[in-house]
Design a protein around this motif. Structure first.
Motif, PDB file in Angstrom:
ATOM      1  N   LEU A  23       1.035  -1.397  -0.127  1.00 16.04           N
ATOM      2  CA  LEU A  23      -0.035  -0.056   0.002  1.00 16.04           C
ATOM      3  C   LEU A  23       0.953   1.336   0.048  1.00 16.04           C
ATOM      4  O   LEU A  23       2.074   1.345   0.449  1.00 16.04           O
ATOM      5  CB  LEU A  23      -0.811   0.110   1.220  1.00 16.04           C
ATOM      6  N   PRO A  24       0.633   2.320  -0.672  1.00 17.99           N
ATOM      7  CA  PRO A  24       1.210   3.567  -0.348  1.00 17.99           C
ATOM      8  C   PRO A  24       1.304   4.418   0.926  1.00 17.99           C
ATOM      9  O   PRO A  24       1.705   5.396   0.888  1.00 17.99           O
ATOM     10  CB  PRO A  24       0.621   4.381  -1.717  1.00 17.99           C
ATOM     11  N   ALA A 186      -6.213  12.936  -8.734  1.00 15.62           N
ATOM     12  CA  ALA A 186      -7.322  12.101  -8.488  1.00 15.62           C
ATOM     13  C   ALA A 186      -7.174  10.794  -9.422  1.00 15.62           C
ATOM     14  O   ALA A 186      -6.482  11.029 -10.598  1.00 15.62           O
ATOM     15  CB  ALA A 186      -8.693  12.646  -8.989  1.00 15.62           C
ATOM     16  N   GLY A 187      -7.358   9.594  -9.036  1.00 13.82           N
ATOM     17  CA  GLY A 187      -7.194   8.522  -9.815  1.00 13.82           C
ATOM     18  C   GLY A 187      -8.204   7.450  -9.560  1.00 13.82           C
ATOM     19  O   GLY A 187      -9.254   7.816  -9.015  1.00 13.82           O
ATOM     20  N   VAL A 188      -8.142   6.358 -10.169  1.00 16.32           N
ATOM     21  CA  VAL A 188      -9.187   5.420  -9.918  1.00 16.32           C
ATOM     22  C   VAL A 188      -8.441   4.034  -9.504  1.00 16.32           C
ATOM     23  O   VAL A 188      -7.500   3.662  -9.741  1.00 16.32           O
ATOM     24  CB  VAL A 188      -9.757   4.798 -11.688  1.00 16.32           C
ATOM     25  N   GLU A 281       1.053   3.977 -10.168  1.00 16.09           N
ATOM     26  CA  GLU A 281       0.201   3.533  -9.319  1.00 16.09           C
ATOM     27  C   GLU A 281      -0.394   4.386  -8.318  1.00 16.09           C
ATOM     28  O   GLU A 281      -1.595   4.332  -7.502  1.00 16.09           O
ATOM     29  CB  GLU A 281       0.896   2.466  -8.302  1.00 16.09           C
ATOM     30  N   SER A 282       0.399   5.539  -7.983  1.00 13.26           N
ATOM     31  CA  SER A 282       0.011   6.689  -6.981  1.00 13.26           C
ATOM     32  C   SER A 282       0.537   7.876  -7.731  1.00 13.26           C
ATOM     33  O   SER A 282       1.530   7.943  -8.403  1.00 13.26           O
ATOM     34  CB  SER A 282       0.298   6.410  -5.518  1.00 13.26           C
ATOM     35  N   PRO A 283       0.078   9.159  -7.336  1.00 15.46           N
ATOM     36  CA  PRO A 283       0.646  10.521  -7.744  1.00 15.46           C
ATOM     37  C   PRO A 283       2.155  10.474  -7.534  1.00 15.46           C
ATOM     38  O   PRO A 283       2.742   9.955  -6.777  1.00 15.46           O
ATOM     39  CB  PRO A 283      -0.067  11.450  -7.072  1.00 15.46           C
ATOM     40  N   VAL A 284       2.622  10.773  -8.711  1.00 15.48           N
ATOM     41  CA  VAL A 284       4.335  10.999  -8.586  1.00 15.48           C
ATOM     42  C   VAL A 284       4.596  11.829  -7.256  1.00 15.48           C
ATOM     43  O   VAL A 284       5.417  11.634  -6.804  1.00 15.48           O
ATOM     44  CB  VAL A 284       4.661  11.426  -9.861  1.00 15.48           C
TER      45      VAL A 284
END
Ligand code: SF4
Length: 299
Positions: A23-24, A186-188, A281-284
């Motif tokens: 998990l991030p 924002a992501g999915v 996978e998560s914001p840079v």
């Protein structure tokens, strides 16, 4: 829909150290216990059971509201030994479930995060997140917020089975677009990815393509964990609504997780989609752990 009992409590502690790998974030803070969204494969039903309540239907019929969560969060992240790491607001509940409309516990926690420079991550199936757009944009301007919209499928019979009370997928994608336009990373999160229900590669790609069109800047994917408390709920629902899949699921979910080979294949597919659409996978700019003293200097 059966009625819901809302129980207001004052919590003593809020921050929860997570032990789930990959998990991030390593910390979560849940504004609620239980969730009014009755998702069929909800992994959190097990934790509801663990806390002395029943899992299954009680997860959605008895929602505990931590009315002092913002104050407790403020106290905990103000501790000198708190490292300022990213916190997931929610995780074992949806932080924008219907109770949030009245209680605004998540909103209070976000206000504390902004005041103290605390980075946070939210994931939701609800468009109520847009009520806090200004707050999230203010956090995002300081690199302190990221939001995942959880989506399972664009096909109505499928998402109605998997997440019956969630906002329709196109509304969630519209919410994603508004967040992105306001500068909020924002992501999915494709969740849950389920055998022969939501794992069709072409359908997943269509979802990702639309997410990119709506401004998604990152992409994740989750397989369900059918632990005790979750599986006793999910499998009878499957029997009722998708009887043709019962034998397959009984075979695949002997334990809480799908067989490793299947899970690896699905996660590889999500990885390919990430590559194809250029999504991390998560914001840079995901906030790295920092000392709170350093964060406050930036105020
Ligand atoms: S929104 Fe999340 S926490 Fe709520 S029922 Fe669905 S999967 Fe569970």
């Amino acid at each position: 829909m059966p009625s819901v009992f809302y129980e207001e409590v004052r919590c003593k502690r809020l921050l929860l150290r997570l032990t789930v790998p990959h998990l991030p974030f390593r910390w979560a803070a849940n504004p609620y216990r239980g969730c009014r969204h009755p998702c069929s494969y909800c992994y959190a039903r097990g934790s509801h059971q663990y806390r002395g309540h029943q899992g299954g239907q009680e997860m959605e019929q008895r929602v505990v509201i931590k009315v002092n969560a913002a104050a407790v969060l403020r106290a905990e992240v103000s501790q000198p030994d708190w490292g300022g790491e990213l916190i997931a607001l929610g995780g074992a509940c949806d932080p924008y479930q219907p109770a949030e409309l009245k209680y605004r516990v998540t909103q209070g926690m976000l206000a504390v995060a902004l005041e103290l420079g605390q980075p946070c991550w939210l994931s939701t199936r609800a468009t109520l997140v847009l009520r806090d757009l200004d707050l999230l944009a203010a956090l995002a301007r300081r690199g302190l917020a990221q939001v995942s919209l959880r989506l399972s499928s664009l096909r109505e019979p499928v998402w109605r089975h998997v997440e019956p009370e969630a906002a329709p997928p196109m509304k969630r994608l519209a919410a994603l677009e508004r967040l992105a336009q306001a500068g909020v990373p924002a992501g999915v999160l494709l969740a849950p990815i389920l055998p022969d229900l939501t794992d069709d590669p072409a359908a997943l790609e269509e979802l990702v393509r639309l997410a990119v069109e709506h401004g998604a800047s990152f992409l994740g994917g989750n397989l369900p964990a059918l632990r005790p408390g979750s599986r006793e709920w999910a499998l009878p629902l499957l029997r009722e609504q998708c009887p043709h899949l019962v034998r397959q699921y009984a075979r695949q979910y002997r334990g809480p997780f799908d067989p490793a080979a299947y899970g690896a294949g699905v996660l590889a597919l999500v990885g390919e989609l990430r590559c194809k659409y250029g999504l991390p996978e998560s914001p840079v700019s995901a906030p790295a752990p920092r000392r709170m003293g350093q964060l406050r200097l930036g105020l």
